[in-house]
Design a protein around this motif. Structure first.
Motif, PDB file in Angstrom:
ATOM      1  N   THR A  72       0.824  -1.206   0.000  1.00  0.00           N
ATOM      2  CA  THR A  72       0.000   0.000   0.000  1.00  0.00           C
ATOM      3  C   THR A  72       0.860   1.259   0.000  1.00  0.00           C
ATOM      4  N   VAL A  73       1.883   1.296   0.840  1.00  0.00           N
ATOM      5  CA  VAL A  73       2.780   2.458   0.887  1.00  0.00           C
ATOM      6  C   VAL A  73       3.523   2.602  -0.437  1.00  0.00           C
ATOM      7  N   ASN A  74       4.004   1.491  -0.986  1.00  0.00           N
ATOM      8  CA  ASN A  74       4.757   1.540  -2.243  1.00  0.00           C
ATOM      9  C   ASN A  74       3.907   2.029  -3.407  1.00  0.00           C
TER      10      ASN A  74
ATOM     11  N   VAL B 185       3.594   5.872  -3.191  1.00  0.00           N
ATOM     12  CA  VAL B 185       4.764   6.698  -3.505  1.00  0.00           C
ATOM     13  C   VAL B 185       5.348   6.417  -4.884  1.00  0.00           C
ATOM     14  N   SER B 186       4.857   5.387  -5.580  1.00  0.00           N
ATOM     15  CA  SER B 186       5.490   4.955  -6.834  1.00  0.00           C
ATOM     16  C   SER B 186       5.537   6.060  -7.891  1.00  0.00           C
ATOM     17  N   THR B 187       4.426   6.766  -8.078  1.00  0.00           N
ATOM     18  CA  THR B 187       4.402   7.809  -9.117  1.00  0.00           C
ATOM     19  C   THR B 187       5.334   8.970  -8.770  1.00  0.00           C
ATOM     20  N   LYS B 188       5.442   9.304  -7.489  1.00  0.00           N
ATOM     21  CA  LYS B 188       6.337  10.380  -7.055  1.00  0.00           C
ATOM     22  C   LYS B 188       7.798  10.002  -7.254  1.00  0.00           C
TER      23      LYS B 188
ATOM     24  N   PHE C  51      13.899  -2.277   4.370  1.00  0.00           N
ATOM     25  CA  PHE C  51      14.440  -1.911   3.065  1.00  0.00           C
ATOM     26  C   PHE C  51      13.469  -1.045   2.265  1.00  0.00           C
ATOM     27  N   GLY C  52      12.351  -0.683   2.887  1.00  0.00           N
ATOM     28  CA  GLY C  52      11.448   0.294   2.295  1.00  0.00           C
ATOM     29  C   GLY C  52      10.967  -0.030   0.908  1.00  0.00           C
ATOM     30  N   SER C  53      11.191   0.928  -0.020  1.00  0.00           N
ATOM     31  CA  SER C  53      10.632   0.828  -1.373  1.00  0.00           C
ATOM     32  C   SER C  53      11.656   0.394  -2.409  1.00  0.00           C
ATOM     33  N   ALA C  54      12.584  -0.478  -2.018  1.00  0.00           N
ATOM     34  CA  ALA C  54      13.659  -0.895  -2.932  1.00  0.00           C
ATOM     35  C   ALA C  54      13.145  -1.463  -4.258  1.00  0.00           C
ATOM     36  N   PRO C  55      12.246  -2.472  -4.230  1.00  0.00           N
ATOM     37  CA  PRO C  55      11.812  -3.049  -5.514  1.00  0.00           C
ATOM     38  C   PRO C  55      11.028  -2.068  -6.383  1.00  0.00           C
ATOM     39  N   ILE C  56      10.165  -1.272  -5.763  1.00  0.00           N
ATOM     40  CA  ILE C  56       9.347  -0.335  -6.549  1.00  0.00           C
ATOM     41  C   ILE C  56      10.230   0.756  -7.140  1.00  0.00           C
ATOM     42  N   TYR C  57      11.319   1.097  -6.457  1.00  0.00           N
ATOM     43  CA  TYR C  57      12.258   2.105  -6.976  1.00  0.00           C
ATOM     44  C   TYR C  57      12.875   1.624  -8.282  1.00  0.00           C
ATOM     45  N   LEU C  58      13.323   0.377  -8.315  1.00  0.00           N
ATOM     46  CA  LEU C  58      13.933  -0.163  -9.533  1.00  0.00           C
ATOM     47  C   LEU C  58      12.938  -0.176 -10.686  1.00  0.00           C
ATOM     48  N   ASN C  59      11.688  -0.541 -10.401  1.00  0.00           N
ATOM     49  CA  ASN C  59      10.668  -0.599 -11.455  1.00  0.00           C
ATOM     50  C   ASN C  59      10.277   0.788 -11.958  1.00  0.00           C
ATOM     51  N   MET C  60      10.311   1.785 -11.071  1.00  0.00           N
ATOM     52  CA  MET C  60       9.889   3.135 -11.433  1.00  0.00           C
ATOM     53  C   MET C  60      11.004   3.972 -12.054  1.00  0.00           C
TER      54      MET C  60
END
Length: 410
Positions: free
Chosen positions: A259-261, A264-267, A337-346
């Motif tokens: 939910t958090v990821n 923040v993904s678009t930002k 590790f927070g948003s590590a995977p979503i960061y790579l995808n975004m």
């Protein structure tokens, strides 16, 4: 909607564990895991690439063109489903049954692959709702309606004393869902006026764009399925049911992270593309802290009251306590590790993430293969935690080395 989905899932799980034998519940969880894996192969990433094409095809013309893409995707799904069904059909029956030490497994897998097209179509249709900006409809089907045929069927089986057909009811439910969602999809498309269609998207382009997404999706589902498969092979159906409950309890923490990821993904994509490193680091720092703050207390509460929680679903399920503790502690650590995977995808590093996931799948497979025969559910839980920690940790290291960005808790 996501909270509603979790409540329905646990409410139905409670009904199953209280009224169905662990063996039958284990068969259901085994089939569910098998469908997740084989379904990701059948979809070939179309469920996610439909959102990509919607973003690329703007305006009314784009929406009308989306119908043509959707029809082609349905054709891809049908072709893949036929191929996978034939593969299962041609697999030696005695070999499969002997591998899992269960004479009924080949028939169950055959039924599951036979229903595969309807299962994949339901998933695709749900994402089409999202692509057409029918967000509430999409979330309603994803989190609530998809359970209704199974819940009603399970209740009926309980009252007529035919609990043994739970897997069949589960599979038939996808036919009902596929028909309903397909009718809705074409109903929504019928409301779009015909305009000049953009340059047609070919089958080749759809497959080229969808396949890389399919690899990541399949890798994630394999990470959540190898343990079930090996527990089925080296233990029995009741053990699968006990362990699957522990995994479902862990999804409470996963829901927080997801939910958090999503929020923040678009930002992340925006700040990365504009090279706004200050805001990028700020949102990553805040998201990692929020995930950890929300996850840690929940994990601790479940660990402290693990025996009571498991006993609530049935006294037999207490045997999953050690596995649940390992999963909760592991997920709590991984939340740092927070948003590590979503960061790579975004940030356009999908290929890097795929390589990391494939490595994690290999580690998960090896650990499950050697730990489950000796340690059972505890070995399965450790294998899942170890592989999850691996891909989170490596992702965080890669991100820091490439961009000097701290996605982990700081």
């Amino acid at each position: 909607m996501r909270v509603l989905g979790v409540l329905i899932l646990f409410g139905f799980t409670l009904f199953l564990t209280k009224n169905f034998s662990p063996k039958i519940v284990g068969q259901y969880d085994f089939v569910r895991s098998f469908l997740l894996v084989i379904g990701s192969i059948c979809l070939l990433g179309c469920d996610q690439s439909i959102l990509y094409f919607r973003g690329r095809l703007k305006g009314v013309n784009g929406l009308y063109s989306l119908k043509e893409i959707y029809i082609k995707m349905v054709g891809i799904l049908f072709s893949m489903a036929i191929i996978l069904f034939l593969i299962v059909l041609c697999t030696n029956k005695d070999f499969i049954n002997a591998f899992f030490s269960d004479q009924g497994v080949h028939l169950i897998l055959l039924k599951s692959s036979g229903i595969l097209f309807f299962s994949a179509l339901t998933t695709l249709n749900t994402e089409v709702f999202r692509a057409m900006d029918r967000l509430y409809v999409a979330e309603l089907f994803r989190n609530a309606i998809k359970y209704i045929p199974l819940i009603l069927g399970a209740i009926l089986l309980f009252y007529i004393k035919k609990e043994i057909y739970l897997v069949d009811v589960f599979l038939i439910g996808f036919v009902i869902l596929a028909v309903i969602t397909t009718i809705l999809v074409f109903n929504y498309f019928s409301k779009v006026k015909t305009h000049t269609i953009n340059e047609p998207i070919t089958y080749k382009e759809i497959i080229v764009k969808s396949s890389p997404i399919a690899i990541s999706g399949m890798a994630l589902f394999l990470l959540m399925s190898f343990d079930i498969m090996f527990l089925k092979k080296y233990r029995d159906d009741p053990t699968v049911a006990f362990y699957a409950l522990a995994m479902k309890l862990m999804t409470i923490l996963s829901m927080v992270i997801v939910t958090v990821n999503i929020t923040v993904s678009t930002k992340i994509a925006e700040y990365f593309s504009t090279k706004n490193n200050f805001e990028l680091n700020k949102i990553l720092r805040n998201s990692s802290r929020l995930i950890f703050i929300l996850t840690l207390p929940t994990a601790l509460l479940i660990c402290i009251f693990s025996e009571y929680i498991l006993q609530f679903f049935g006294k037999e399920y207490i045997v999953a306590r050690n596995a649940l503790l390992i999963l909760m502690i592991g997920q709590g650590i991984c939340s740092a590790f927070g948003s590590a995977p979503i960061y790579l995808n975004m940030t356009g590093r999908q290929n890097v993430f795929q390589i990391i996931l494939v490595m994690a799948v290999i580690i998960n497979f090896i650990l499950n293969r050697f730990l489950i025969p000796v340690y059972g559910m505890g070995g399965a839980a450790f294998a899942f935690v170890a592989s999850s920690f691996f891909w989170n940790f490596i992702s965080a290291v890669v991100i820091y080395k490439k961009d000097k960005v701290k996605v982990y808790l700081n």
